[in-house]
Design a protein around this motif. Structure first.
Motif, PDB file in Angstrom:
ATOM      1  N   ASP A 147       0.861  -1.183   0.000  1.00  0.00           N
ATOM      2  CA  ASP A 147       0.000   0.000   0.000  1.00  0.00           C
ATOM      3  C   ASP A 147       0.905   1.243   0.000  1.00  0.00           C
ATOM      4  OD1 ASP A 147      -1.737   2.089   0.507  1.00  0.00           O
ATOM      5  OD2 ASP A 147      -2.950   0.964   1.928  1.00  0.00           O
ATOM      6  N   LEU A 148       1.087   1.834  -1.175  1.00  0.00           N
ATOM      7  CA  LEU A 148       2.013   2.959  -1.305  1.00  0.00           C
ATOM      8  C   LEU A 148       1.536   4.183  -0.532  1.00  0.00           C
ATOM      9  CD1 LEU A 148       2.955   2.696  -5.092  1.00  0.00           C
ATOM     10  CD2 LEU A 148       4.336   2.016  -3.123  1.00  0.00           C
ATOM     11  N   ASN A 149       0.227   4.405  -0.524  1.00  0.00           N
ATOM     12  CA  ASN A 149      -0.298   5.564   0.211  1.00  0.00           C
ATOM     13  C   ASN A 149      -0.020   5.436   1.708  1.00  0.00           C
ATOM     14  OD1 ASN A 149      -1.339   6.836  -2.079  1.00  0.00           O
ATOM     15  ND2 ASN A 149      -3.245   5.689  -1.970  1.00  0.00           N
ATOM     16  N   LYS A 150      -0.205   4.233   2.241  1.00  0.00           N
ATOM     17  CA  LYS A 150       0.067   4.011   3.660  1.00  0.00           C
ATOM     18  C   LYS A 150       1.565   4.157   3.943  1.00  0.00           C
ATOM     19  CE  LYS A 150      -0.696   0.763   7.465  1.00  0.00           C
ATOM     20  NZ  LYS A 150      -1.231  -0.558   7.874  1.00  0.00           N
ATOM     21  N   CYS A 151       2.402   3.634   3.036  1.00  0.00           N
ATOM     22  CA  CYS A 151       3.854   3.774   3.198  1.00  0.00           C
ATOM     23  C   CYS A 151       4.253   5.246   3.234  1.00  0.00           C
ATOM     24  CB  CYS A 151       4.585   3.078   2.056  1.00  0.00           C
ATOM     25  SG  CYS A 151       4.630   1.275   2.176  1.00  0.00           S
ATOM     26  N   THR A 152       3.673   6.038   2.333  1.00  0.00           N
ATOM     27  CA  THR A 152       3.995   7.467   2.265  1.00  0.00           C
ATOM     28  C   THR A 152       3.591   8.179   3.550  1.00  0.00           C
ATOM     29  OG1 THR A 152       3.683   7.445  -0.141  1.00  0.00           O
ATOM     30  CG2 THR A 152       3.627   9.586   0.951  1.00  0.00           C
ATOM     31  N   ALA A 153       2.418   7.827   4.083  1.00  0.00           N
ATOM     32  CA  ALA A 153       1.949   8.439   5.333  1.00  0.00           C
ATOM     33  C   ALA A 153       2.859   8.065   6.500  1.00  0.00           C
ATOM     34  CB  ALA A 153       0.509   8.001   5.617  1.00  0.00           C
ATOM     35  N   LEU A 154       3.270   6.795   6.560  1.00  0.00           N
ATOM     36  CA  LEU A 154       4.171   6.347   7.630  1.00  0.00           C
ATOM     37  C   LEU A 154       5.534   7.005   7.508  1.00  0.00           C
ATOM     38  CD1 LEU A 154       3.301   2.526   7.672  1.00  0.00           C
ATOM     39  CD2 LEU A 154       2.898   4.143   9.539  1.00  0.00           C
ATOM     40  N   LEU A 155       6.013   7.157   6.284  1.00  0.00           N
ATOM     41  CA  LEU A 155       7.323   7.784   6.063  1.00  0.00           C
ATOM     42  C   LEU A 155       7.323   9.244   6.514  1.00  0.00           C
ATOM     43  CD1 LEU A 155       8.167   6.197   2.603  1.00  0.00           C
ATOM     44  CD2 LEU A 155       9.624   6.071   4.633  1.00  0.00           C
ATOM     45  N   SER A 156       6.214   9.936   6.302  1.00  0.00           N
ATOM     46  CA  SER A 156       6.124  11.337   6.750  1.00  0.00           C
ATOM     47  C   SER A 156       6.265  11.430   8.264  1.00  0.00           C
ATOM     48  CB  SER A 156       4.781  11.941   6.302  1.00  0.00           C
ATOM     49  OG  SER A 156       4.694  11.974   4.897  1.00  0.00           O
ATOM     50  N   LYS A 157       5.592  10.540   8.977  1.00  0.00           N
ATOM     51  CA  LYS A 157       5.686  10.522  10.438  1.00  0.00           C
ATOM     52  C   LYS A 157       7.080  10.119  10.897  1.00  0.00           C
ATOM     53  CE  LYS A 157       0.806   9.293  11.084  1.00  0.00           C
ATOM     54  NZ  LYS A 157      -0.140   8.264  11.597  1.00  0.00           N
ATOM     55  N   LEU A 158       7.657   9.138  10.204  1.00  0.00           N
ATOM     56  CA  LEU A 158       8.987   8.655  10.586  1.00  0.00           C
ATOM     57  C   LEU A 158      10.057   9.724  10.362  1.00  0.00           C
ATOM     58  CD1 LEU A 158       8.723   5.009   9.257  1.00  0.00           C
ATOM     59  CD2 LEU A 158       9.366   5.639  11.586  1.00  0.00           C
ATOM     60  N   LYS A 159       9.937  10.495   9.296  1.00  0.00           N
ATOM     61  CA  LYS A 159      10.940  11.535   9.034  1.00  0.00           C
ATOM     62  C   LYS A 159      10.887  12.622  10.097  1.00  0.00           C
ATOM     63  CE  LYS A 159      12.174  12.737   4.893  1.00  0.00           C
ATOM     64  NZ  LYS A 159      12.186  13.239   3.499  1.00  0.00           N
ATOM     65  N   ILE A 160       9.675  12.933  10.567  1.00  0.00           N
ATOM     66  CA  ILE A 160       9.546  13.893  11.677  1.00  0.00           C
ATOM     67  C   ILE A 160      10.217  13.322  12.925  1.00  0.00           C
ATOM     68  CG2 ILE A 160       7.916  15.022  13.235  1.00  0.00           C
ATOM     69  CD1 ILE A 160       5.965  15.168  10.858  1.00  0.00           C
ATOM     70  N   GLY A 161       9.999  12.021  13.150  1.00  0.00           N
ATOM     71  CA  GLY A 161      10.628  11.369  14.295  1.00  0.00           C
ATOM     72  C   GLY A 161      12.141  11.355  14.182  1.00  0.00           C
ATOM     73  N   LEU A 162      12.656  11.139  12.985  1.00  0.00           N
ATOM     74  CA  LEU A 162      14.105  11.135  12.770  1.00  0.00           C
ATOM     75  C   LEU A 162      14.708  12.516  13.026  1.00  0.00           C
ATOM     76  CD1 LEU A 162      14.442   8.962   9.521  1.00  0.00           C
ATOM     77  CD2 LEU A 162      14.981   8.284  11.864  1.00  0.00           C
ATOM     78  N   ILE A 163      13.965  13.555  12.623  1.00  0.00           N
ATOM     79  CA  ILE A 163      14.438  14.928  12.866  1.00  0.00           C
ATOM     80  C   ILE A 163      14.496  15.202  14.370  1.00  0.00           C
ATOM     81  CG2 ILE A 163      13.861  17.376  12.602  1.00  0.00           C
ATOM     82  CD1 ILE A 163      12.614  16.627   9.875  1.00  0.00           C
ATOM     83  N   GLU A 164      13.455  14.811  15.058  1.00  0.00           N
ATOM     84  CA  GLU A 164      13.397  15.051  16.515  1.00  0.00           C
ATOM     85  C   GLU A 164      14.475  14.260  17.253  1.00  0.00           C
ATOM     86  OE1 GLU A 164       9.407  13.927  17.373  1.00  0.00           O
ATOM     87  OE2 GLU A 164       8.544  15.884  16.830  1.00  0.00           O
ATOM     88  N   ALA A 165      14.807  13.076  16.725  1.00  0.00           N
ATOM     89  CA  ALA A 165      15.832  12.240  17.377  1.00  0.00           C
ATOM     90  C   ALA A 165      17.246  12.601  16.915  1.00  0.00           C
ATOM     91  CB  ALA A 165      15.547  10.761  17.082  1.00  0.00           C
ATOM     92  N   GLY A 166      17.360  13.571  15.991  1.00  0.00           N
ATOM     93  CA  GLY A 166      18.675  13.973  15.491  1.00  0.00           C
ATOM     94  C   GLY A 166      19.315  12.932  14.594  1.00  0.00           C
ATOM     95  N   LEU A 167      18.482  12.149  13.893  1.00  0.00           N
ATOM     96  CA  LEU A 167      19.005  11.061  13.060  1.00  0.00           C
ATOM     97  C   LEU A 167      18.878  11.329  11.555  1.00  0.00           C
ATOM     98  CD1 LEU A 167      17.558   8.022  15.053  1.00  0.00           C
ATOM     99  CD2 LEU A 167      19.967   8.730  14.924  1.00  0.00           C
ATOM    100  N   LEU A 168      18.116  12.350  11.173  1.00  0.00           N
ATOM    101  CA  LEU A 168      17.981  12.620   9.743  1.00  0.00           C
ATOM    102  C   LEU A 168      19.268  13.224   9.191  1.00  0.00           C
ATOM    103  CD1 LEU A 168      15.949  12.427   7.418  1.00  0.00           C
ATOM    104  CD2 LEU A 168      15.333  14.803   7.864  1.00  0.00           C
ATOM    105  N   LEU A 169      19.872  14.124   9.976  1.00  0.00           N
ATOM    106  CA  LEU A 169      21.187  14.677   9.653  1.00  0.00           C
ATOM    107  C   LEU A 169      22.077  14.469  10.875  1.00  0.00           C
ATOM    108  CD1 LEU A 169      20.095  17.994   7.903  1.00  0.00           C
ATOM    109  CD2 LEU A 169      21.002  15.956   6.791  1.00  0.00           C
ATOM    110  N   PRO A 170      22.518  13.246  11.095  1.00  0.00           N
ATOM    111  CA  PRO A 170      23.238  12.914  12.333  1.00  0.00           C
ATOM    112  C   PRO A 170      24.578  13.631  12.444  1.00  0.00           C
ATOM    113  CG  PRO A 170      23.362  11.106  10.754  1.00  0.00           C
ATOM    114  CD  PRO A 170      22.395  12.092  10.186  1.00  0.00           C
ATOM    115  N   GLN A 171      24.911  14.009  13.653  1.00  0.00           N
ATOM    116  CA  GLN A 171      26.190  14.648  13.941  1.00  0.00           C
ATOM    117  C   GLN A 171      26.711  14.136  15.270  1.00  0.00           C
ATOM    118  OE1 GLN A 171      25.512  18.866  13.887  1.00  0.00           O
ATOM    119  NE2 GLN A 171      25.308  18.981  11.655  1.00  0.00           N
ATOM    120  N   GLY A 172      28.030  14.096  15.391  1.00  0.00           N
ATOM    121  CA  GLY A 172      28.645  13.683  16.652  1.00  0.00           C
ATOM    122  C   GLY A 172      28.469  12.205  16.932  1.00  0.00           C
TER     123      GLY A 172
END
Length: 261
Positions: free
Chosen positions: A21-46
């Motif tokens: 289900d591509l639509n469901k995957c896209t929706a989950l990816l949007s939430k996951l990318k926000i989570g990655l940003i909050e966890a400092g993992l989308l652009l990791p440093q240190g």
């Protein structure tokens, strides 16, 4: 991280299911990318947990494949750019990804479809010679580029069935669209008309219905009874040469030369 892990596991189940289900995957990816940003993992440093980095890389790789399956090239571009941090900066720290070269190969074909040949070769130079020669995901776009330069369009067409992954076929189809338009322009200039069968062969259409749809887009006249296509030719522009003005200018120039001499 626990909520991020739950979303990640749900993404995996959805992506790897038989009917993705591509639509469901896209929706989950949007939430996951926000989570990655909050966890400092989308652009990791240190100092970042390597296990978390592997999960982040996996999420972005799935996002790249979902983008291609959804025919969203700009989204693929963004995912590929974000993955460069993991493929380059953390290449020695993280275990190798099984999807890396498949995604790199998709990026190479994307550059071909956009006619960015200089970028294609610059990107290719960043890879090891052994990878270029032996890895099927990289060898495929390299062959495509060579066949395009040679004008071996039939090999490009056949390469669709030899694609190392289903996602590659999307870009090969895009290449064939560009090739068909180039061939069509040549046909319009070289012929007044062609038999339907010959036109379909030259344009690599497996059936007549696809040819008729393409002919309608190009504004060609189709005679189904006679089995021919008549090409819409551009009317030749008549250029009026100002003879009198040119003669007068030439005579004036000659008189000036005579006076100088």
């Amino acid at each position: 991280m626990s909520q991020l892990k739950a979303l990640y596991e749900e993404l995996g189940r959805t992506f790897y299911s038989k009917q993705c289900d591509l639509n469901k995957c896209t929706a989950l990816l949007s939430k996951l990318k926000i989570g990655l940003i909050e966890a400092g993992l989308l652009l990791p440093q240190g100092n970042v947990n390597l296990g978390d980095l592997v999960v982040a890389r996996d999420i972005l790789e799935i996002g790249a494949f979902v983008s291609i399956r959804s025919r969203d090239v700009p989204s693929f571009d963004r995912y590929f750019a974000q993955l460069q941090t993991f493929y380059v900066d953390y290449s020695e720290s993280l275990p190798a990804s099984k999807r890396e070269y498949a995604i790199r190969g998709l990026n190479l074909i994307r550059l071909l479809t956009q006619n960015r040949i200089a970028d294609f070769h610059t990107t290719l130079e960043s890879l090891d010679a052994d990878v270029i020669a032996e890895n099927p995901f990289i060898r495929h776009p390299v062959n495509l580029e060579r066949w395009l330069m040679e004008g071996s369009y039939s090999k490009v067409w056949n390469a669709r069935e030899e694609a190392p992954a289903e996602e590659y076929k999307f870009f090969v189809d895009s290449l064939m669209g560009t090739i068909r338009n180039e061939i069509a322009s040549c046909e319009e200039a070289a012929y007044e008309s062609l038999p339907l069968k010959d036109a379909a062969t030259l344009l690599f259409f497996p059936n007549q219905s696809e040819l008729l749809k393409f002919a309608q887009q190009r504004g060609w006249e189709v005679d189904l009874t006679g089995g021919t296509i008549t090409f819409k030719r551009k009317s030749e522009e008549k250029i009026e040469i100002p003879k009198q003005r040119l003669i007068s200018a030439s005579l004036a120039y000659a008189r000036e030369l005579e006076q100088i001499v």
